[in-house]
Design a protein around this motif. Structure first.
Motif, short mmCIF file in Angstrom:
data_model
loop_
_atom_site.label_atom_id
_atom_site.label_comp_id
_atom_site.label_asym_id
_atom_site.label_seq_id
_atom_site.Cartn_x
_atom_site.Cartn_y
_atom_site.Cartn_z
N ASP A 106 19.88 -24.78 2.92
CA ASP A 106 21.05 -25.30 3.48
C ASP A 106 20.76 -25.55 4.93
O ASP A 106 21.84 -25.81 5.67
CB ASP A 106 22.09 -24.19 3.29
N LYS A 107 19.64 -25.43 5.37
CA LYS A 107 19.28 -25.72 6.91
C LYS A 107 18.50 -26.90 7.16
O LYS A 107 17.34 -27.01 6.48
CB LYS A 107 18.62 -24.32 7.42
N GLY A 108 19.09 -27.78 7.89
CA GLY A 108 18.29 -28.71 8.69
C GLY A 108 17.41 -29.83 7.44
O GLY A 108 17.83 -30.03 6.30
N ILE A 109 16.33 -29.86 7.77
CA ILE A 109 15.21 -30.72 7.09
C ILE A 109 14.96 -29.95 5.45
O ILE A 109 14.82 -30.66 4.69
CB ILE A 109 14.01 -31.01 7.68
N PHE A 110 15.20 -28.73 5.65
CA PHE A 110 14.98 -27.94 4.53
C PHE A 110 16.09 -28.34 3.40
O PHE A 110 15.69 -28.04 2.20
CB PHE A 110 15.02 -26.29 4.50
N LYS A 111 17.05 -28.87 3.49
CA LYS A 111 18.07 -29.46 2.54
C LYS A 111 17.41 -30.27 1.51
O LYS A 111 17.86 -30.28 0.25
CB LYS A 111 19.41 -29.91 3.39
N GLU A 112 16.59 -31.06 2.17
CA GLU A 112 16.07 -32.14 1.21
C GLU A 112 15.09 -31.67 0.23
O GLU A 112 14.68 -32.08 -0.94
CB GLU A 112 14.87 -33.07 2.08
N LEU A 113 14.74 -30.20 0.35
CA LEU A 113 13.82 -29.47 -0.78
C LEU A 113 14.73 -29.17 -2.02
O LEU A 113 14.11 -28.83 -2.71
CB LEU A 113 13.22 -28.27 0.07
N LYS A 114 16.12 -29.53 -1.96
CA LYS A 114 16.67 -29.19 -3.07
C LYS A 114 16.30 -30.29 -4.08
O LYS A 114 16.86 -29.86 -5.32
CB LYS A 114 18.15 -29.16 -2.71
N ASP A 115 15.94 -31.19 -3.79
CA ASP A 115 15.35 -32.22 -4.71
C ASP A 115 14.10 -31.60 -5.20
O ASP A 115 13.10 -31.46 -4.37
CB ASP A 115 15.10 -33.61 -4.00
N GLU A 116 14.04 -31.24 -6.57
CA GLU A 116 13.05 -30.60 -7.04
C GLU A 116 11.49 -31.41 -6.77
O GLU A 116 10.45 -30.71 -6.61
CB GLU A 116 12.94 -30.20 -8.50
N ARG A 117 11.46 -32.84 -6.80
CA ARG A 117 10.40 -33.59 -6.61
C ARG A 117 9.88 -33.35 -5.20
O ARG A 117 8.56 -33.07 -4.97
CB ARG A 117 10.59 -34.87 -6.68
N VAL A 118 10.83 -33.22 -4.24
CA VAL A 118 10.37 -33.15 -2.83
C VAL A 118 9.81 -31.51 -2.90
O VAL A 118 8.67 -31.16 -2.10
CB VAL A 118 11.28 -33.04 -1.90
N PHE A 119 10.64 -30.47 -3.31
CA PHE A 119 10.02 -29.26 -3.11
C PHE A 119 8.58 -29.18 -3.91
O PHE A 119 7.77 -28.23 -3.24
CB PHE A 119 11.14 -28.29 -3.94
#
Length: 83
Positions: free
Chosen positions: A35-48
């Motif tokens: 839930d912080k900054g750029i790490f929010k994008e990691l909720k997308d499993e493809r990005v993670f």
């Protein structure tokens, strides 16, 4: 202690299996960071799942990275059992 990361594997539930240069394997939980900054994008499993070793640490396709010292200090060691 400063140890480089030599391998990373994304696991289920936003966890990472990290292998450090001393051979130690540790699990790092990314959930507190999602839930912080750029790490929010990691909720997308493809990005993670795009995580890879970059120099002495890890990096995702969206350019997010975490200091290897944080990865070591905030992770827990797993013991491999032989059969």
């Amino acid at each position: 202690m400063y140890l480089s990361i030599v391998d990373v594997k994304p696991l289920k539930d936003y966890q990472l299996l990290l292998t450090f240069e001393n051979g130690e394997k540790r699990i790092f939980d990314m959930k507190p960071y999602l839930d912080k900054g750029i790490f929010k994008e990691l909720k997308d499993e493809r990005v993670f799942r795009s995580v890879r070793v970059s120099f002495d640490s890890i990096e995702w396709s969206n350019q997010a990275d975490i200091d290897p010292e944080v990865l070591y200090e905030k992770s827990f060691e797993i013991k491999e059992t032989g059969t």
